[in-house]
Design a protein around this motif. Structure first.
Motif, PDB file in Angstrom:
ATOM      1  N   TYR A  91      33.051  31.014  41.970  1.00 26.57           N
ATOM      2  CA  TYR A  91      33.379  31.734  43.198  1.00 26.57           C
ATOM      3  C   TYR A  91      34.533  32.729  43.020  1.00 26.57           C
ATOM      4  CZ  TYR A  91      31.106  27.631  45.426  1.00 26.57           C
ATOM      5  OH  TYR A  91      30.252  26.638  45.804  1.00 26.57           O
ATOM      6  N   LEU A  92      35.313  32.542  41.931  1.00 26.37           N
ATOM      7  CA  LEU A  92      36.668  33.093  41.977  1.00 26.37           C
ATOM      8  C   LEU A  92      36.781  34.611  41.958  1.00 26.37           C
ATOM      9  CD1 LEU A  92      39.277  30.817  40.273  1.00 26.37           C
ATOM     10  CD2 LEU A  92      38.892  31.315  42.672  1.00 26.37           C
ATOM     11  N   SER A  93      35.934  35.300  41.160  1.00 22.78           N
ATOM     12  CA  SER A  93      36.160  36.749  41.089  1.00 22.78           C
ATOM     13  C   SER A  93      35.926  37.382  42.463  1.00 22.78           C
ATOM     14  CB  SER A  93      35.273  37.392  40.018  1.00 22.78           C
ATOM     15  OG  SER A  93      33.936  37.017  40.218  1.00 22.78           O
ATOM     16  N   GLU A  94      34.855  36.956  43.106  1.00 21.11           N
ATOM     17  CA  GLU A  94      34.556  37.519  44.433  1.00 21.11           C
ATOM     18  C   GLU A  94      35.634  37.140  45.441  1.00 21.11           C
ATOM     19  OE1 GLU A  94      30.669  37.623  47.311  1.00 21.11           O
ATOM     20  OE2 GLU A  94      30.510  36.447  45.480  1.00 21.11           O
ATOM     21  N   TRP A  95      36.112  35.891  45.329  1.00 21.53           N
ATOM     22  CA  TRP A  95      37.115  35.403  46.283  1.00 21.53           C
ATOM     23  C   TRP A  95      38.437  36.169  46.126  1.00 21.53           C
ATOM     24  CZ3 TRP A  95      36.991  32.797  50.611  1.00 21.53           C
ATOM     25  CH2 TRP A  95      38.174  32.279  51.131  1.00 21.53           C
ATOM     26  N   LEU A  96      38.843  36.385  44.878  1.00 25.01           N
ATOM     27  CA  LEU A  96      40.107  37.107  44.658  1.00 25.01           C
ATOM     28  C   LEU A  96      39.985  38.547  45.164  1.00 25.01           C
ATOM     29  CD1 LEU A  96      41.247  35.935  41.085  1.00 25.01           C
ATOM     30  CD2 LEU A  96      41.836  34.973  43.307  1.00 25.01           C
ATOM     31  N   ASP A  97      38.827  39.161  44.939  1.00 26.62           N
ATOM     32  CA  ASP A  97      38.640  40.538  45.417  1.00 26.62           C
ATOM     33  C   ASP A  97      38.693  40.604  46.939  1.00 26.62           C
ATOM     34  OD1 ASP A  97      38.402  41.504  42.876  1.00 26.62           O
ATOM     35  OD2 ASP A  97      36.208  41.478  42.847  1.00 26.62           O
ATOM     36  N   LEU A  98      38.078  39.631  47.580  1.00 29.47           N
ATOM     37  CA  LEU A  98      37.985  39.641  49.037  1.00 29.47           C
ATOM     38  C   LEU A  98      39.331  39.355  49.702  1.00 29.47           C
ATOM     39  CD1 LEU A  98      35.828  39.766  51.383  1.00 29.47           C
ATOM     40  CD2 LEU A  98      35.845  37.261  51.295  1.00 29.47           C
ATOM     41  N   ASP A 113      38.892  31.437  29.326  1.00 31.54           N
ATOM     42  CA  ASP A 113      38.097  32.654  29.546  1.00 31.54           C
ATOM     43  C   ASP A 113      38.178  33.122  30.998  1.00 31.54           C
ATOM     44  OD1 ASP A 113      37.387  32.832  26.961  1.00 31.54           O
ATOM     45  OD2 ASP A 113      35.337  32.052  27.200  1.00 31.54           O
ATOM     46  N   ASP A 114      38.273  32.179  31.932  1.00 31.79           N
ATOM     47  CA  ASP A 114      38.424  32.570  33.342  1.00 31.79           C
ATOM     48  C   ASP A 114      39.752  33.290  33.566  1.00 31.79           C
ATOM     49  OD1 ASP A 114      36.011  31.451  33.886  1.00 31.79           O
ATOM     50  OD2 ASP A 114      36.790  29.704  34.975  1.00 31.79           O
ATOM     51  N   TYR A 115      40.787  32.834  32.859  1.00 29.68           N
ATOM     52  CA  TYR A 115      42.083  33.516  32.991  1.00 29.68           C
ATOM     53  C   TYR A 115      41.987  34.936  32.445  1.00 29.68           C
ATOM     54  CZ  TYR A 115      44.037  28.839  33.834  1.00 29.68           C
ATOM     55  OH  TYR A 115      44.329  27.595  34.336  1.00 29.68           O
ATOM     56  N   LYS A 116      41.351  35.063  31.280  1.00 28.67           N
ATOM     57  CA  LYS A 116      41.279  36.384  30.637  1.00 28.67           C
ATOM     58  C   LYS A 116      40.373  37.340  31.424  1.00 28.67           C
ATOM     59  CE  LYS A 116      42.565  35.198  25.922  1.00 28.67           C
ATOM     60  NZ  LYS A 116      43.999  35.184  26.260  1.00 28.67           N
ATOM     61  N   ASN A 117      39.252  36.786  31.949  1.00 24.63           N
ATOM     62  CA  ASN A 117      38.239  37.668  32.547  1.00 24.63           C
ATOM     63  C   ASN A 117      38.357  37.817  34.058  1.00 24.63           C
ATOM     64  OD1 ASN A 117      37.167  37.894  29.978  1.00 24.63           O
ATOM     65  ND2 ASN A 117      35.805  36.135  30.281  1.00 24.63           N
ATOM     66  N   ILE A 118      38.918  36.819  34.722  1.00 26.58           N
ATOM     67  CA  ILE A 118      38.925  36.852  36.191  1.00 26.58           C
ATOM     68  C   ILE A 118      40.341  36.986  36.760  1.00 26.58           C
ATOM     69  CG2 ILE A 118      38.275  35.620  38.300  1.00 26.58           C
ATOM     70  CD1 ILE A 118      36.086  34.191  36.643  1.00 26.58           C
ATOM     71  N   LEU A 119      41.230  36.051  36.393  1.00 29.54           N
ATOM     72  CA  LEU A 119      42.552  36.050  37.029  1.00 29.54           C
ATOM     73  C   LEU A 119      43.447  37.193  36.538  1.00 29.54           C
ATOM     74  CD1 LEU A 119      41.578  33.205  37.959  1.00 29.54           C
ATOM     75  CD2 LEU A 119      43.961  32.461  37.762  1.00 29.54           C
ATOM     76  N   PRO A 121      43.015  40.104  34.973  1.00 28.33           N
ATOM     77  CA  PRO A 121      42.702  41.496  35.354  1.00 28.33           C
ATOM     78  C   PRO A 121      42.996  41.801  36.822  1.00 28.33           C
ATOM     79  CG  PRO A 121      40.864  40.516  34.151  1.00 28.33           C
ATOM     80  CD  PRO A 121      41.830  39.416  34.427  1.00 28.33           C
ATOM     81  N   ARG A 122      43.062  40.766  37.655  1.00 28.31           N
ATOM     82  CA  ARG A 122      43.345  40.965  39.083  1.00 28.31           C
ATOM     83  C   ARG A 122      44.806  40.673  39.409  1.00 28.31           C
ATOM     84  NH1 ARG A 122      38.186  39.563  38.348  1.00 28.31           N
ATOM     85  NH2 ARG A 122      36.587  40.543  39.621  1.00 28.31           N
ATOM     86  N   LEU A 177      49.840  36.819  32.959  1.00 26.66           N
ATOM     87  CA  LEU A 177      49.067  38.051  33.168  1.00 26.66           C
ATOM     88  C   LEU A 177      48.344  38.514  31.904  1.00 26.66           C
ATOM     89  CD1 LEU A 177      51.351  40.044  35.620  1.00 26.66           C
ATOM     90  CD2 LEU A 177      49.260  38.758  36.103  1.00 26.66           C
ATOM     91  N   GLN A 178      48.626  37.862  30.763  1.00 28.84           N
ATOM     92  CA  GLN A 178      47.850  38.159  29.547  1.00 28.84           C
ATOM     93  C   GLN A 178      46.644  37.220  29.438  1.00 28.84           C
ATOM     94  OE1 GLN A 178      51.497  38.090  29.303  1.00 28.84           O
ATOM     95  NE2 GLN A 178      51.063  40.238  29.778  1.00 28.84           N
ATOM     96  N   GLY A 179      46.526  36.277  30.363  1.00 28.56           N
ATOM     97  CA  GLY A 179      45.394  35.355  30.319  1.00 28.56           C
ATOM     98  C   GLY A 179      45.602  34.186  29.370  1.00 28.56           C
ATOM     99  N   ASN A 180      46.859  33.946  28.943  1.00 31.70           N
ATOM    100  CA  ASN A 180      47.141  32.769  28.108  1.00 31.70           C
ATOM    101  C   ASN A 180      47.108  31.512  28.973  1.00 31.70           C
ATOM    102  OD1 ASN A 180      47.742  34.221  25.646  1.00 31.70           O
ATOM    103  ND2 ASN A 180      49.570  34.940  26.746  1.00 31.70           N
ATOM    104  N   SER A 181      46.889  30.353  28.324  1.00 37.54           N
ATOM    105  CA  SER A 181      46.819  29.091  29.068  1.00 37.54           C
ATOM    106  C   SER A 181      47.660  28.019  28.392  1.00 37.54           C
ATOM    107  CB  SER A 181      45.368  28.621  29.151  1.00 37.54           C
ATOM    108  OG  SER A 181      45.328  27.247  29.457  1.00 37.54           O
ATOM    109  N   LEU A 182      48.534  27.398  29.165  1.00 39.39           N
ATOM    110  CA  LEU A 182      49.342  26.292  28.656  1.00 39.39           C
ATOM    111  C   LEU A 182      48.448  25.124  28.255  1.00 39.39           C
ATOM    112  CD1 LEU A 182      52.230  25.003  28.296  1.00 39.39           C
ATOM    113  CD2 LEU A 182      51.976  24.153  30.637  1.00 39.39           C
TER     114      LEU A 182
END
Lengths: 220, 313
Positions: A91-98, A113-119, A121-122, A177-182
């Motif tokens: 759901y997340l990319s659409e939700w963040l855009d909305l 990958d969700d951090y790099k591709n979805i979070l 960039p937004r 913001l670089q999409g890294n994950s702890l």
């Protein structure tokens, strides 16, 4: 000592940019809860967001509170605990855009990958709750229920709760913001030792699918 | 004579205590785990959990908002007299669950598995579960409630005698690694291992080992006690702490319970009783007085009896 900081909400891009993996964060302002019930209602059925949501909050908490209505019409919030976020990827990319949401809070993080591709960039980051059972500490941080949407329709667990929070936390920064994950970084460190743990332990006679993924294999 | 309303009152009170107050044995256990934890992130998580217990007790609010699946374990003395019958006890525990859900409040977790409908009170078909056991020469009724999460941290496997202790160790590692990543099983936990019995009792024994024995308790069979300590070292040697971070804090304790099993098999189950290990017990004495405690004392010599007679019989 881990770095510790307090953030005023709605969060600004400057504050987000300062967040580093593993920092401890407390929040002040308004956060809203939304999980599959709300996502389905808005994104799949096409219902409208509550008026003013995007102005008052840009923090989405994956949470179901222990809440009960009280006689004067308000709500008694006992414990507040996050639910596992990995289920909400789709759901997340659409939700963040909305909604223009910039912080997701939940349990256990999301795939890197969700951090790099979805979070990332937004301009959005992920905060994880700590230990996962910190229901009482987080409950303490909820000063008031500003509003609750679709309580009758979705129930206590799935409704959208708008919480006014103060010193709400602690949370740990899982993504930047670089999409890294702890979680991913820590998981890689743990993985280095894993094979050695099985050294010298003989395998059981009967195997299971999962140990082989070929369903044509026999398991003995 | 024990009245049904006393049983309801005691069941209600332990529901509240379990949800709010961390048992002392677990608190002490996690503090000693914390002393050995040298990793900063893992140490921070444990320290935060300890302040969460303090906030819960101080504010009288649940330590975790996920109620888990609240349930009961009842041990009835042979000489206990109660006026509502066995169905009266079950009705009292359902009523107590519904009242505690509203009053604490507890999150209503229980829904129909297919239709996802609910009564908003944690009561439903086969919920709360009630497990019965009995005790000779006693006039009391012990009621224990456990609120344990239900999604992650448990697994079952049929092993065979030839797989030996190696098989148990591998399966323990598999389970803890798969559910320990990102901390899905909310470790450090009290780990319960069930060995033997039929498949369903194997699951039951492991669950009871995790939830109904206190930290520091050892199985009276010295061979099993040694295996408990050995498996606990293996768990804490994985290199994984709370939330799946690098660390040494996986198990606060590890308990094994066994049942005689099929001559050709060695079923094993693993269960993790999480960072918010929620259990509380009430003893209702023959005169109707109630005493509260956090040690369920479920595994009595009678409970673990090995043949027709038992120790003390």
């Amino acid at each position: 000592m881990l770095d510790e900081m307090s953030i005023e909400l709605p969060v600004t891009p400057e504050a987000i940019a300062k967040l580093e993996l593993g920092s401890v964060v407390y929040l002040n302002g308004i956060v809203y809860t939304a999980r599959e019930g709300v996502y389905d209602k808005i994104l799949v059925k096409g219902d409208q967001l509550p008026a003013g949501l995007t102005r008052s909050s840009n923090v989405n908490f994956h949470c179901s509170p222990a809440a009960a209505p009280v006689e004067n019409g308000g709500y008694h919030i006992g414990g507040v605990t996050a639910t596992a976020s990995f289920r909400f990827s789709k759901y997340l990319s659409e939700w963040l855009d909305l909604t223009n949401t910039k912080i997701i809070i939940g349990k256990g993080g999301m795939p890197v990958d969700d951090y790099k591709n979805i979070l990332a960039p937004r301009g959005a980051v992920y905060l994880t709750t700590v230990g996962y059972g910190t229901g009482a500490l987080l409950g303490r941080g909820v000063e008031a229920v500003e509003a609750v949407h679709w309580l009758d329709e979705l129930g206590i667990a799935q409704a959208m709760w708008m919480f006014r929070v103060k010193d709400f936390g602690p949370f740990l920064v899982d993504s930047d913001l670089q999409g890294n994950s702890l979680f991913a970084q820590q998981g890689e460190l743990v993985n280095k030792k894993i094979e050695g743990l099985y050294d010298g332990l003989k395998k059981p006679a009967l195997h299971r699918y999962g140990e082989t993924d070929d369903r044509k294999d026999e398991l003995m | 004579m024990i009245s049904n309303s006393i049983i309801e009152q005691a069941s209600y009170e332990i529901m509240k205590q379990a949800a709010i107050d961390i048992p002392d044995d677990y608190l002490n256990g996690i503090k000693s785990v914390a002393e050995k934890e040298s990793e900063e992130l893992s140490g921070f998580v444990i320290k935060t959990m300890v302040s969460n217990y303090e906030a819960a007790s101080g504010d009288r609010r649940p330590m975790c908002a996920d109620t888990g699946l609240p349930r009961y374990y009842v041990k009835v003395g042979d000489k206990a007299k109660f006026d509502g019958g066995f169905t009266g006890i079950e009705r009292a525990m359902r009523s107590a669950t519904a009242r505690a859900t509203r009053d604490v409040p507890l999150r209503p977790n229980r829904v129909h598995p297919l239709w996802r409908t609910e009564h908003n009170n944690n009561v439903g078909i086969n919920s709360p579960e009630v497990e019965w056991s009995f005790e000779p020469d006693a006039d009391w009724i012990d009621i224990t409630t456990v609120h344990k999460g239900g999604l992650f941290g448990t697994d079952y496997r049929m092993l065979f005698p030839g797989d030996g202790v190696d098989g148990i160790k591998r399966f323990l590692l598999d389970t803890l690694i798969s559910f320990g990543k990102r901390g899905l099983c909310c470790q450090p936990a009290i780990i319960g291992v069930g060995i033997g019995g039929s498949k369903d009792t194997c699951m039951q024994l492991g669950k009871q080992a995790a939830c109904l024995r206190i930290v520091g308790d050892r199985n009276p069979d010295s061979g099993i006690a040694d295996l408990e300590l050995e498996l606990m070292d293996i768990a804490n040697g994985i290199g994984m702490g709370p939330m799946g971070f690098v660390g040494s804090s996986m198990a606060v304790d590890l308990h094994i319970e066994v049942g005689h099993t099929h001559t050709g098999g060695m079923p094993v189950s693993v269960h993790t009783f999480c960072l918010s290990s929620r259990r509380a017990t009430a003893r209702i004495n023959g005169d109707g007085s109630i005493e509260y405690r956090t040690d369920p004392r479920w595994f009595t010599p009678y409970h673990r009896r090995e043949t027709v007679q038992w120790e003390g019989a």
